[in-house]
Design an enzyme around this catalytic site. Structure first.
Site, PDB file in Angstrom:
ATOM      1  N   LEU A 108       0.815  -1.211   0.000  1.00 34.37           N
ATOM      2  CA  LEU A 108       0.000   0.000   0.000  1.00 34.37           C
ATOM      3  C   LEU A 108       0.855   1.269   0.000  1.00 34.37           C
ATOM      4  O   LEU A 108       0.490   2.260  -0.623  1.00 34.37           O
ATOM      5  CB  LEU A 108      -0.952  -0.002   1.196  1.00 34.37           C
ATOM      6  CG  LEU A 108      -1.970   1.128   1.262  1.00 34.37           C
ATOM      7  CD1 LEU A 108      -2.853   1.152   0.016  1.00 34.37           C
ATOM      8  CD2 LEU A 108      -2.815   1.008   2.510  1.00 34.37           C
ATOM      9  N   TYR A 111       2.532   1.653  -3.636  1.00 30.98           N
ATOM     10  CA  TYR A 111       1.438   1.763  -4.599  1.00 30.98           C
ATOM     11  C   TYR A 111       0.754   3.125  -4.455  1.00 30.98           C
ATOM     12  O   TYR A 111       0.458   3.796  -5.442  1.00 30.98           O
ATOM     13  CB  TYR A 111       0.441   0.620  -4.374  1.00 30.98           C
ATOM     14  CG  TYR A 111      -0.759   0.678  -5.280  1.00 30.98           C
ATOM     15  CD1 TYR A 111      -0.682   0.222  -6.596  1.00 30.98           C
ATOM     16  CD2 TYR A 111      -1.972   1.205  -4.835  1.00 30.98           C
ATOM     17  CE1 TYR A 111      -1.787   0.283  -7.443  1.00 30.98           C
ATOM     18  CE2 TYR A 111      -3.069   1.271  -5.669  1.00 30.98           C
ATOM     19  CZ  TYR A 111      -2.974   0.813  -6.972  1.00 30.98           C
ATOM     20  OH  TYR A 111      -4.062   0.882  -7.800  1.00 30.98           O
ATOM     21  N   HIS A 112       0.513   3.526  -3.213  1.00 32.16           N
ATOM     22  CA  HIS A 112      -0.120   4.818  -2.937  1.00 32.16           C
ATOM     23  C   HIS A 112       0.729   5.960  -3.514  1.00 32.16           C
ATOM     24  O   HIS A 112       0.209   6.833  -4.203  1.00 32.16           O
ATOM     25  CB  HIS A 112      -0.309   4.999  -1.431  1.00 32.16           C
ATOM     26  CG  HIS A 112      -0.657   6.394  -1.025  1.00 32.16           C
ATOM     27  ND1 HIS A 112      -1.932   6.898  -1.112  1.00 32.16           N
ATOM     28  CD2 HIS A 112       0.112   7.401  -0.553  1.00 32.16           C
ATOM     29  CE1 HIS A 112      -1.934   8.155  -0.707  1.00 32.16           C
ATOM     30  NE2 HIS A 112      -0.702   8.488  -0.355  1.00 32.16           N
ATOM     31  N   HIS A 113       2.022   5.958  -3.218  1.00 34.84           N
ATOM     32  CA  HIS A 113       2.884   7.043  -3.697  1.00 34.84           C
ATOM     33  C   HIS A 113       2.895   7.119  -5.228  1.00 34.84           C
ATOM     34  O   HIS A 113       2.794   8.212  -5.796  1.00 34.84           O
ATOM     35  CB  HIS A 113       4.312   6.873  -3.173  1.00 34.84           C
ATOM     36  CG  HIS A 113       4.508   7.436  -1.799  1.00 34.84           C
ATOM     37  ND1 HIS A 113       4.516   8.777  -1.539  1.00 34.84           N
ATOM     38  CD2 HIS A 113       4.709   6.833  -0.607  1.00 34.84           C
ATOM     39  CE1 HIS A 113       4.716   8.987  -0.257  1.00 34.84           C
ATOM     40  NE2 HIS A 113       4.829   7.815   0.342  1.00 34.84           N
ATOM     41  N   VAL A 116      -0.862   8.085  -6.546  1.00 35.86           N
ATOM     42  CA  VAL A 116      -1.274   9.444  -6.191  1.00 35.86           C
ATOM     43  C   VAL A 116      -0.489  10.458  -7.022  1.00 35.86           C
ATOM     44  O   VAL A 116      -1.054  11.470  -7.468  1.00 35.86           O
ATOM     45  CB  VAL A 116      -1.139   9.699  -4.672  1.00 35.86           C
ATOM     46  CG1 VAL A 116      -1.237  11.177  -4.343  1.00 35.86           C
ATOM     47  CG2 VAL A 116      -2.208   8.918  -3.910  1.00 35.86           C
TER      48      VAL A 116
END
Length: 174
Positions: A108, A111-113, A116
């Site tokens: 997470l 993947y988030h970085h 986003v």
């Protein structure tokens, strides 16, 4: 470019983890404190600069206007919108601290970085009207989150409810 940067970031994350496999972890406590102070202050200032426009739009024009109009992309709020978008690049350095300190790196996080960064840059390019909400919520959550990280890096005992509030805020903004 954001897709290329996101892919390069992911490659470097896994390359860094591979290269750190047989190496001693780095302590990096002082640089981590400084880094988190910088990001906390940036996020706090960003919050102070965008919340008044958010409140004005919501109070004077209503929810639909606040979601559907992109007038936040101009003036002071427009400047802080650009700063928000550009901040997604240096925020990738958060992962460097995790990799070099050999901490657990969950899916997470990276993947988030990566996503986003791509989402924000695309939304900014298209002047997406929902950016007002996303940016404001992200500034607020990052103000709390990076301040929390400062105290944790300084080894303060932070009550568990603080991290729960931050996690709830992160979930709500997404």
């Amino acid at each position: 470019y954001s897709i290329h940067i996101g892919i390069l970031y992911i490659i470097l994350v896994f390359l860094g983890r591979f290269l750190m496999q047989n190496r001693t972890k780095y302590e990096l406590r002082k640089p981590l404190v400084i880094w988190n102070i910088i990001l906390a202050l940036f996020s706090i200032i960003g919050t102070i600069r965008v919340v008044p426009d958010f409140v004005r739009a919501l109070a004077n024009e209503g929810v639909v206007y606040s979601i559907c109009k992109n007038d936040f992309a101009y003036g002071v709020t427009g400047f802080w919108s650009l700063m928000f978008i550009l901040s997604k690049l240096p925020e990738l350095i958060d992962t460097l601290f995790i990799v070099l300190r050999k901490q657990s790196l969950i899916f997470l996080h990276w993947y988030h970085h990566a996503t986003v960064l791509v989402y924000c840059w695309y939304s900014y390019k298209e002047y997406a009207s929902t950016g007002r909400w996303f940016m404001t919520m992200n500034y607020i959550v990052h103000s709390l989150m990076y301040s929390y990280y400062v105290f944790k890096a300084l080894q303060f005992k932070v009550p568990a409810f603080v991290s729960q509030i931050i996690t709830t805020g992160q979930i709500l903004q997404m």
